[in-house]
Design a protein around this motif. Sequence first.
Motif, PDB file in Angstrom:
ATOM      1  N   PRO A 298       0.798  -1.242   0.000  1.00 16.90           N
ATOM      2  CA  PRO A 298       0.000   0.000   0.000  1.00 16.90           C
ATOM      3  C   PRO A 298       0.821   1.277   0.000  1.00 16.90           C
ATOM      4  O   PRO A 298       0.435   2.262  -0.635  1.00 16.90           O
ATOM      5  N   SER A 299       1.958   1.280   0.686  1.00 17.33           N
ATOM      6  CA  SER A 299       2.762   2.503   0.746  1.00 17.33           C
ATOM      7  C   SER A 299       3.280   2.909  -0.635  1.00 17.33           C
ATOM      8  O   SER A 299       3.427   4.101  -0.931  1.00 17.33           O
ATOM      9  N   LEU A 300       3.535   1.932  -1.509  1.00 18.14           N
ATOM     10  CA  LEU A 300       4.002   2.251  -2.853  1.00 18.14           C
ATOM     11  C   LEU A 300       2.863   2.798  -3.708  1.00 18.14           C
ATOM     12  O   LEU A 300       3.036   3.768  -4.465  1.00 18.14           O
ATOM     13  N   TYR A 301       1.689   2.178  -3.598  1.00 19.41           N
ATOM     14  CA  TYR A 301       0.534   2.720  -4.315  1.00 19.41           C
ATOM     15  C   TYR A 301       0.247   4.151  -3.858  1.00 19.41           C
ATOM     16  O   TYR A 301      -0.061   5.030  -4.665  1.00 19.41           O
ATOM     17  N   ASP A 449       1.615  -7.321  18.742  1.00 15.65           N
ATOM     18  CA  ASP A 449       2.790  -6.440  18.804  1.00 15.65           C
ATOM     19  C   ASP A 449       3.525  -6.256  17.479  1.00 15.65           C
ATOM     20  O   ASP A 449       4.488  -5.483  17.413  1.00 15.65           O
ATOM     21  N   MET A 450       3.126  -6.957  16.418  1.00 14.96           N
ATOM     22  CA  MET A 450       3.854  -6.834  15.155  1.00 14.96           C
ATOM     23  C   MET A 450       3.603  -5.474  14.518  1.00 14.96           C
ATOM     24  O   MET A 450       2.508  -4.937  14.581  1.00 14.96           O
ATOM     25  N   VAL A 451       4.645  -4.939  13.895  1.00 17.67           N
ATOM     26  CA  VAL A 451       4.555  -3.668  13.185  1.00 17.67           C
ATOM     27  C   VAL A 451       4.851  -3.932  11.715  1.00 17.67           C
ATOM     28  O   VAL A 451       5.789  -4.659  11.386  1.00 17.67           O
ATOM     29  N   ILE A 452       4.037  -3.372  10.826  1.00 20.08           N
ATOM     30  CA  ILE A 452       4.278  -3.507   9.390  1.00 20.08           C
ATOM     31  C   ILE A 452       4.655  -2.136   8.854  1.00 20.08           C
ATOM     32  O   ILE A 452       3.844  -1.214   8.855  1.00 20.08           O
ATOM     33  N   THR A 453       5.901  -2.003   8.421  1.00 21.23           N
ATOM     34  CA  THR A 453       6.382  -0.732   7.902  1.00 21.23           C
ATOM     35  C   THR A 453       6.871  -0.922   6.474  1.00 21.23           C
ATOM     36  O   THR A 453       7.729  -1.777   6.207  1.00 21.23           O
ATOM     37  N   SER A 454       6.282  -0.213   5.550  1.00 26.39           N
ATOM     38  CA  SER A 454       6.604  -0.322   4.118  1.00 26.39           C
ATOM     39  C   SER A 454       6.516  -1.758   3.619  1.00 26.39           C
ATOM     40  O   SER A 454       7.276  -2.186   2.759  1.00 26.39           O
TER      41      SER A 454
END
Length: 548
Positions: A298-301, A449-454
């Motif tokens: 999503p960050s690229l879109y 607790d998981m983080v999704i970044t880029s």
Amino acid sequence: MNENTFLKSYPEEIPFLINIPEMPLFAVLDEAAKKYPEHQAISFLGSQLTYQELKNSVDHFATALSKIGVQKGTRVAIMLPNCPQIIISYYAVLRLGGIVVMTNPIYVERELIYQLKDSGAEVIIYLDQFKQKVANVFPNTSLKLSISTGIQDFMALLAGLYSKKVEATQVNGPEIYYFEDLIQSGEIDLPEVSINVELDLAVLQYTGGTTGISKAAMLSHKNLFTNVVQTRLWLNNMEEAKERFFCVLPFFHVFAMTTCMNLAIYLCSTMIVIPRLEISNLLKQIQESQPTVFQAVPSLYAAIVSNQEVKNYNLSSIKTCLSGGAPLPMEVQERFEAITGGKLVEGYGLTEAAPVTHCNPISGRRIKGSIGLPIPMTYYKIAELLKGEKEVPVGVPGELCIKGPQIMMGYWNKPEETRLALRDGWLYTGDIATMDEDGYTYIVDRKKDMVITSGYNVYPREVEEVLFSYPKVQEAAVVGIPDKSRGEVLKAYLVLKEGEQCTKEEIIGFCRKQLAKYKVPKQVEFRTSLPKTIVGKVLRRILAEENI
């Protein structure tokens, strides 16, 4: 669950029950070369490779690998960016019955050592600019030899492919080889290898765990090949030998491995291989290369639709897009479709499922905020959170559980973690989800607790352990906070030891030496204390809620 719940919403043109051919994953390349030998397989920095040339490259490299000791069961780490060599290496190792260990090139030495030791990799294929990093970790791993390649090697090979016949020789020290020498080392002479598609491993794909302990999902040839077939059936507007895949997602990530590289070859499509993601140049590359398929996070879109120059480029060649790795904002989806005229659908998957399990239909009903329906041959249920033994009613949150032929065999050398994740044939994902009355699924919370970044999964405990190792730090907690461009970024909360002083720049500089770039906190806040439970456990949830 009763599959009738989602089957009543299933697209009529897509079969749910299918027969998966019993063939090893590397056979998709053989089939493509047989059917379309002169069709363009790879486009890379202005150079091209046909399917017959790609197959020949794979067979030559596999022959050379077999002569230096790679055989069935040998773990081979591939630490390359997107380039023809990563595709050639991947299929060459599989052809010998070897096991691919996809490795992130931007890992720091500490991360690389852990993965190589845990997998037992004996060979590593790497980009020449990482030569010193590989040399530094070599003594602390099970590696026996390394193979170096440069981006320029592919260009050199095209000038006179296989015109040289040199023996694979050791260069630059003991047990170090050049990719270019190996691929030109002689005639094709492949050993006979028997592959049990259900039991023989193809890939050890590393993923994080909610405890922060990195685990390798054991993916068989059948797991990976099945997911390629499933994804192809679901994205049913694609045509054989007519698509052009824009491969900007890194192949070492399971999302791109399946939905870009393996799927493109299965469809006899052209892979437009992009070695580096540079937004400033991305729009120009799309306009010039005219891709039809575009897979991204999503960050690229979001970066594309928000770019002020996008109106100056023609992106209308794009017709099929899949988004994964994080929630896709509806606004981004709608704007991207308006700009390109193509279809963008949100899906869901995880490394343990090779990875795709759910997706919104490419045509038909798409629901805002939903990950859609299960792809063919995939069942799911929403289990109660306490023990996971019973299913919950429609609309009630529970743990998302998946069953299907793409589900991993287990975690490498981690029987206890395997037992917890795989129960009675179901993969317990750890993701909290709901189901509506039509069988569409919604993720309401992520793995604890998981983080999704880029698009990358980051587990706070790993980052916290690095922070704890800094002499001035007494306590540390890391959470994900919302970010418009990356989805989430990491924020570190620190309590310093008495009498110590520290700056944000000092902490971030230390982390950059210990962690891959995407794991480094973007924000640092110093506090005198952290919120804790009565037994002293830090409440990350409270810290995260402060940033909402």
